[in-house]
Design a protein around this motif. Structure first.
Motif, mmCIF file in Angstrom:
data_model
loop_
_atom_site.group_PDB
_atom_site.id
_atom_site.type_symbol
_atom_site.label_atom_id
_atom_site.label_comp_id
_atom_site.label_asym_id
_atom_site.label_seq_id
_atom_site.Cartn_x
_atom_site.Cartn_y
_atom_site.Cartn_z
ATOM 1 N N HIS A 46 -0.500 0.216 -32.562
ATOM 2 C CA HIS A 46 0.574 1.136 -32.194
ATOM 3 C C HIS A 46 0.076 2.110 -31.138
ATOM 4 O O HIS A 46 -1.119 2.250 -30.914
ATOM 5 C CB HIS A 46 1.158 1.852 -33.422
ATOM 6 C CG HIS A 46 0.221 2.776 -34.139
ATOM 7 N ND1 HIS A 46 -0.897 2.354 -34.800
ATOM 8 C CD2 HIS A 46 0.259 4.131 -34.307
ATOM 9 C CE1 HIS A 46 -1.509 3.387 -35.346
ATOM 10 N NE2 HIS A 46 -0.831 4.486 -35.056
ATOM 11 N N HIS B 24 -5.356 5.093 -31.123
ATOM 12 C CA HIS B 24 -5.384 3.634 -31.248
ATOM 13 C C HIS B 24 -5.327 2.943 -29.885
ATOM 14 O O HIS B 24 -5.972 1.936 -29.668
ATOM 15 C CB HIS B 24 -4.240 3.164 -32.162
ATOM 16 C CG HIS B 24 -4.381 3.737 -33.541
ATOM 17 N ND1 HIS B 24 -4.881 3.013 -34.597
ATOM 18 C CD2 HIS B 24 -4.152 4.994 -34.012
ATOM 19 C CE1 HIS B 24 -4.935 3.801 -35.672
ATOM 20 N NE2 HIS B 24 -4.505 5.002 -35.338
ATOM 21 N N ASP C 167 -2.318 2.467 -39.393
ATOM 22 C CA ASP C 167 -1.980 3.687 -40.134
ATOM 23 C C ASP C 167 -0.809 3.451 -41.086
ATOM 24 O O ASP C 167 -0.077 4.373 -41.428
ATOM 25 C CB ASP C 167 -1.655 4.831 -39.165
ATOM 26 C CG ASP C 167 -2.880 5.292 -38.396
ATOM 27 O OD1 ASP C 167 -3.999 4.832 -38.713
ATOM 28 O OD2 ASP C 167 -2.729 6.105 -37.472
HETATM 29 ZN ZN LIG Z 1 -4.298 6.793 -36.286
#
Ligand SMILES: [Zn+2]
Length: 312
Positions: free
Chosen positions: A67, A72, A181
């Motif tokens: 994402h 990230h 996450d």
């Molecule tokens: Zn994260």
């Protein structure tokens, strides 16, 4: 770098804000490693990755982004330059990535949105300023190979995990979930309503947790914190957490006094938050309010340039 189940390597990278670190993963594949997530694009990100990849040995066949959040995606272009490997990213996630990081007008949009939800003028600037902190450290890869849930990358199935980010994708193979996450161990992933996000992100998240329980992976490797040995149990805990939060949220609504998301965030999260935390508190309060509206337990009112809520 730590070696985990099935020859998977965990690469832990620094994060200047809480929780202080983020995990990327190297998945062994037929043609080389699949790098999952890249950390923030800090000035030394490329050097850091060069060292990690040298230590792992072998070539990199693919880079997969779960994402578009800075921790990230931030060094995606660095890892691409370093390895020449193609970058893969979800279709919806890349669209949101462009909308946020590829769009100089995004801060203005965020400013208007916080005003609409009741943040006072002296606070909105701080809230939006905080969101720009990571901007210089985001080097996402333009025009990645776009993928959708259900597709496979070198034997790994892409599993949609909306909630924390609308277009978040996890990877699943042989009972191992690369969870990003979606489920975290001790931390509760933030689930917020943001401008142009899907209308009911908490409903999306709760349904995605149902799917996790159904898939029942043996282990989940998260973006932050410890490896999760019982992902289905953790998914149920997260559902329970939000059930309680929804109850608290509905209890905070007042019949005769419509309140904004900002006001309600003061009641639910306390008054003493720093701007970075307040941003998430407001977004998180709104995701719960919208869940309640869609469940028939609250009402949304839109008038006079502000959005307010009352009990149903
Ligand atoms: Zn994260």
């Amino acid at each position: 770098m730590a070696e985990l189940t099935g020859g998977i390597r965990q690469v832990t990278l620094p994060l200047p804000t809480r929780p202080g670190h983020v995990h990327a993963y190297l998945l062994p594949g037929d043609d080389g490693w699949i790098v999952v997530d890249t950390g923030v694009g800090l000035p030394d990100a490329k050097d850091r990755w060069r060292e990690e990849l040298d230590a792992a040995g072998g070539r990199v066949a693919a880079i997969f982004i779960t994402h578009f959040h800075p921790d990230h995606i931030g060094a995606a272009a660095d890892v691409h330059e370093l390895t020449g490997a193609p970058v893969y990213q979800g279709t919806l996630d890349y669209a949101q990535c462009e909308m946020v990081w590829g769009n100089p007008a995004w801060s203005e949009r965020l400013l208007e949105w916080f005003q609409l939800h009741g943040a006072p003028p002296d606070v909105t600037g701080e809230l939006v300023g905080q969101s720009s902190i990571y901007r210089p450290f985001i080097r996402y890869q333009r025009d990645p190979v776009l993928m959708r849930e259900g597709e496979r990358l070198d034997g790994w199935e892409l599993v949609a995990a909306p909630g924390h980010a609308d277009g978040q994708l996890c990877l699943l193979k042989d009972g191992v979930l690369i969870a990003a996450d979606h489920v975290l161990g001790r931390i509760t992933p933030t689930v917020g309503l943001w401008p142009a996000s899907r209308p009911d992100p908490l409903a999306d998240f709760l349904a995605a947790l149902d799917r996790t329980i159904e898939l029942d992976p043996r282990v989940a490797l998260p973006g932050h914190g410890d490896v999760i040995e019982s992902p289905a149990v953790r998914a149920r805990e997260l559902q329970e957490h939000h059930r309680v939060r929804l109850e608290e949220t509905v209890a905070t609504l007042e019949d005769d006094r419509p309140q904004t998301g900002y006001e309600l965030s003061l009641a639910l999260f306390g008054r003493d938050l720093k701007p970075a935390s307040r941003r998430f508190a407001v977004a998180e309060t709104l995701s719960h309010l919208e869940r309640l509206v869609n469940a028939g337990a609250a009402r949304r009112h839109e008038d006079g340039g502000s959005v307010t809520y009352t009990p149903a």
